[in-house]
Write a protein that holds these residues in place. Structure first.
Motif, PDB file in Angstrom:
ATOM      1  N   ASN A  86      -7.846 -12.684 -10.141  1.00 37.47           N
ATOM      2  CA  ASN A  86      -7.327 -11.690  -9.209  1.00 37.47           C
ATOM      3  C   ASN A  86      -6.020 -11.066  -9.686  1.00 37.47           C
ATOM      4  O   ASN A  86      -5.710  -9.937  -9.325  1.00 37.47           O
ATOM      5  CB  ASN A  86      -7.112 -12.344  -7.838  1.00 37.47           C
ATOM      6  N   ALA A  87      -5.263 -11.751 -10.507  1.00 33.25           N
ATOM      7  CA  ALA A  87      -3.942 -11.265 -10.915  1.00 33.25           C
ATOM      8  C   ALA A  87      -4.052  -9.908 -11.613  1.00 33.25           C
ATOM      9  O   ALA A  87      -4.895  -9.716 -12.493  1.00 33.25           O
ATOM     10  CB  ALA A  87      -3.273 -12.277 -11.846  1.00 33.25           C
ATOM     11  N   GLY A  88      -3.214  -8.989 -11.211  1.00 29.39           N
ATOM     12  CA  GLY A  88      -3.216  -7.659 -11.809  1.00 29.39           C
ATOM     13  C   GLY A  88      -2.331  -6.731 -11.014  1.00 29.39           C
ATOM     14  O   GLY A  88      -1.807  -7.090  -9.947  1.00 29.39           O
ATOM     15  N   TYR A  89      -2.154  -5.503 -11.505  1.00 30.88           N
ATOM     16  CA  TYR A  89      -1.316  -4.534 -10.805  1.00 30.88           C
ATOM     17  C   TYR A  89      -1.774  -3.132 -11.169  1.00 30.88           C
ATOM     18  O   TYR A  89      -2.557  -2.918 -12.102  1.00 30.88           O
ATOM     19  CB  TYR A  89       0.162  -4.729 -11.154  1.00 30.88           C
ATOM     20  N   ALA A 101       4.212   1.367 -24.215  1.00 26.90           N
ATOM     21  CA  ALA A 101       4.576   0.068 -23.648  1.00 26.90           C
ATOM     22  C   ALA A 101       3.961  -0.125 -22.271  1.00 26.90           C
ATOM     23  O   ALA A 101       3.481  -1.223 -21.939  1.00 26.90           O
ATOM     24  CB  ALA A 101       6.096  -0.060 -23.569  1.00 26.90           C
ATOM     25  N   GLU A 102       3.957   0.923 -21.447  1.00 31.02           N
ATOM     26  CA  GLU A 102       3.381   0.830 -20.096  1.00 31.02           C
ATOM     27  C   GLU A 102       1.875   0.582 -20.162  1.00 31.02           C
ATOM     28  O   GLU A 102       1.332  -0.242 -19.413  1.00 31.02           O
ATOM     29  CB  GLU A 102       3.668   2.106 -19.315  1.00 31.02           C
ATOM     30  N   PHE A 184      -7.089  -1.348   0.483  1.00 27.85           N
ATOM     31  CA  PHE A 184      -6.759  -2.470   1.359  1.00 27.85           C
ATOM     32  C   PHE A 184      -5.249  -2.566   1.505  1.00 27.85           C
ATOM     33  O   PHE A 184      -4.499  -2.142   0.632  1.00 27.85           O
ATOM     34  CB  PHE A 184      -7.307  -3.785   0.786  1.00 27.85           C
ATOM     35  N   ARG A 185      -4.826  -3.164   2.599  1.00 28.31           N
ATOM     36  CA  ARG A 185      -3.388  -3.282   2.874  1.00 28.31           C
ATOM     37  C   ARG A 185      -2.783  -4.461   2.121  1.00 28.31           C
ATOM     38  O   ARG A 185      -2.415  -5.475   2.693  1.00 28.31           O
ATOM     39  CB  ARG A 185      -3.141  -3.391   4.376  1.00 28.31           C
ATOM     40  N   THR A 186      -2.691  -4.280   0.816  1.00 24.10           N
ATOM     41  CA  THR A 186      -2.018  -5.219  -0.067  1.00 24.10           C
ATOM     42  C   THR A 186      -0.760  -4.531  -0.596  1.00 24.10           C
ATOM     43  O   THR A 186      -0.420  -3.423  -0.171  1.00 24.10           O
ATOM     44  CB  THR A 186      -2.925  -5.618  -1.240  1.00 24.10           C
ATOM     45  N   ASP A 187      -0.089  -5.155  -1.548  1.00 19.47           N
ATOM     46  CA  ASP A 187       1.090  -4.543  -2.155  1.00 19.47           C
ATOM     47  C   ASP A 187       0.740  -3.643  -3.338  1.00 19.47           C
ATOM     48  O   ASP A 187       1.646  -3.165  -4.035  1.00 19.47           O
ATOM     49  CB  ASP A 187       2.058  -5.636  -2.639  1.00 19.47           C
ATOM     50  N   TRP A 188      -0.551  -3.406  -3.570  1.00 17.74           N
ATOM     51  CA  TRP A 188      -0.972  -2.660  -4.765  1.00 17.74           C
ATOM     52  C   TRP A 188      -0.286  -1.295  -4.855  1.00 17.74           C
ATOM     53  O   TRP A 188       0.208  -0.909  -5.927  1.00 17.74           O
ATOM     54  CB  TRP A 188      -2.496  -2.486  -4.761  1.00 17.74           C
ATOM     55  N   ALA A 189      -0.265  -0.547  -3.748  1.00 14.55           N
ATOM     56  CA  ALA A 189       0.348   0.791  -3.761  1.00 14.55           C
ATOM     57  C   ALA A 189       1.820   0.743  -3.378  1.00 14.55           C
ATOM     58  O   ALA A 189       2.471   1.790  -3.308  1.00 14.55           O
ATOM     59  CB  ALA A 189      -0.397   1.719  -2.802  1.00 14.55           C
ATOM     60  N   GLY A 190       2.344  -0.465  -3.153  1.00 10.96           N
ATOM     61  CA  GLY A 190       3.741  -0.624  -2.775  1.00 10.96           C
ATOM     62  C   GLY A 190       4.568  -1.220  -3.893  1.00 10.96           C
ATOM     63  O   GLY A 190       4.663  -0.669  -4.982  1.00 10.96           O
ATOM     64  N   ARG A 191       5.135  -2.411  -3.636  1.00  6.66           N
ATOM     65  CA  ARG A 191       6.063  -2.996  -4.606  1.00  6.66           C
ATOM     66  C   ARG A 191       5.392  -3.425  -5.904  1.00  6.66           C
ATOM     67  O   ARG A 191       6.063  -3.553  -6.933  1.00  6.66           O
ATOM     68  CB  ARG A 191       6.796  -4.189  -3.979  1.00  6.66           C
ATOM     69  N   SER A 192       4.057  -3.635  -5.891  1.00  8.20           N
ATOM     70  CA  SER A 192       3.371  -4.054  -7.112  1.00  8.20           C
ATOM     71  C   SER A 192       3.070  -2.898  -8.053  1.00  8.20           C
ATOM     72  O   SER A 192       2.816  -3.107  -9.238  1.00  8.20           O
ATOM     73  CB  SER A 192       2.065  -4.778  -6.759  1.00  8.20           C
ATOM     74  N   MET A 193       3.082  -1.687  -7.539  1.00  9.04           N
ATOM     75  CA  MET A 193       2.732  -0.525  -8.351  1.00  9.04           C
ATOM     76  C   MET A 193       3.815  -0.227  -9.383  1.00  9.04           C
ATOM     77  O   MET A 193       5.009  -0.279  -9.087  1.00  9.04           O
ATOM     78  CB  MET A 193       2.521   0.700  -7.451  1.00  9.04           C
ATOM     79  N   LEU A 214      -0.153   8.229  -2.853  1.00 11.09           N
ATOM     80  CA  LEU A 214      -0.155   6.759  -2.843  1.00 11.09           C
ATOM     81  C   LEU A 214       1.037   6.210  -2.079  1.00 11.09           C
ATOM     82  O   LEU A 214       0.918   5.210  -1.360  1.00 11.09           O
ATOM     83  CB  LEU A 214      -0.145   6.231  -4.278  1.00 11.09           C
ATOM     84  N   LYS A 215       2.173   6.855  -2.210  1.00 11.56           N
ATOM     85  CA  LYS A 215       3.353   6.381  -1.499  1.00 11.56           C
ATOM     86  C   LYS A 215       3.153   6.479   0.007  1.00 11.56           C
ATOM     87  O   LYS A 215       3.592   5.603   0.763  1.00 11.56           O
ATOM     88  CB  LYS A 215       4.586   7.164  -1.947  1.00 11.56           C
TER      89      LYS A 215
END
Length: 280
Positions: A86-89, A101-102, A184-193, A214-215
């Motif tokens: 599951n780990a990813g961003y 690099a990104e 889904f309401r995860t952090d994917w589009a928030g602090r993890s992005m 996305l923001k």
């Protein structure tokens, strides 16, 4: 006769799908190996079921860290029944905007991280003669969008890897499922992005538009991670689990739309495609 409890090994349990699934596994009464880069973010899971939960620090981009975590899981529970990658961003930016690099870091985590965990765990699954691997992909692993090319490329890679893996391990009693969530309401589009540091004004109408969207999308997605976790608990109970499990109506609609587009394209140019063989 009491039902045998499964042993789950889940990466990326600090938040989002990983966290929701970890809590659902504990509530279900199964055994859990929960991992995250920072142990402090998952330490509280042990208190929920001390005899059934093992928490470990794990950086999926570091093969040595992965090997240690898998070995600790086997030492504690003897087997891994369900392996969840599951780990990813997410990475947002137009193809031209994303730096070397990104892009490489995106693949180090989302692709090679999965590969590292698989290589460490598969010998144990083969020895046990079974198991179920859940590799998290995304609707973006089936359908790309402007501004998510780097992320989609990583998830398309996970799709291809998983398709091949499923065929390789099926004779060994091991099953593979690609989990393809929509919003889904995860952090994917928030602090993890991760947002590409370089912006090019000519992409304002495509990549830039998605960046702003996305923001505003974060925290308003229709998908509930807790319900997704329950769907995955049901998935592993199936006698013949599917290779793919889209999660959410947007994922279903997006994949079906993509399949129609592919069929339209290949049908429109079928004669051209068939014209390429050597002539007798």
């Amino acid at each position: 006769m009491a039902k045998q409890k499964r042993v789950w090994f889940i990466t990326g349990c600090s938040s989002g799908f990983g966290r929701a699934l970890a809590e659902a596994v504990i509530a279900h009464g199964d055994h859990l190996v929960a991992t995250a880069r920072r142990l402090s973010t998952i330490a509280d899971l042990v208190a929920q079921a001390p005899h059934r939960v093992l928490t470990l620090a794990l950086d999926v981009t570091k093969p040595d860290s992965v090997q240690v975590a898998i070995a600790a899981a086997i030492t504690r529970f003897n087997v891994i029944d369900v392996l969840v990658n599951n780990a990813g961003y997410g990475l947002q930016g137009a193809i031209e905007e994303i730096s070397d690099a990104e892009a490489r870091q995106q693949f180090e985590t989302n692709v090679f991280g999965v590969w590292n965990v698989l290589r460490a765990a598969l010998p144990h699954l083969r020895q046990a003669g079974g198991g179920h691997i859940l590799n998290f992909s995304s609707i973006a692993g089936q359908r790309a969008s402007p501004g998510l090319g780097g992320y989609s490329a990583s998830k398309f890679a996970v799709e291809g890897l998983s398709e091949a893996l499923a065929q390789e391990v099926a004779p060994l009693g091991i099953r593979v499922t690609l989990v393809e969530p929509g919003g889904f309401r995860t952090d994917w589009a928030g602090r993890s992005m991760v947002w590409a540091a370089h912006e090019i004004k000519e992409y304002a109408a495509t990549s830039g538009r998605l960046r702003q969207g996305l923001k505003g999308f974060h925290g308003r997605q229709a998908g509930d991670p807790a319900r997704a976790a329950q769907a995955l608990l049901a998935l592993v109970e199936l006698p013949e689990p599917p290779l793919r499990l889209p999660l959410g109506p947007d994922a279903l609609q997006g994949i079906r739309s993509k399949l129609k587009e592919v069929e339209r394209d290949i049908s429109a140019q079928e004669a051209l495609s068939l014209s390429t063989n050597f002539q007798p």
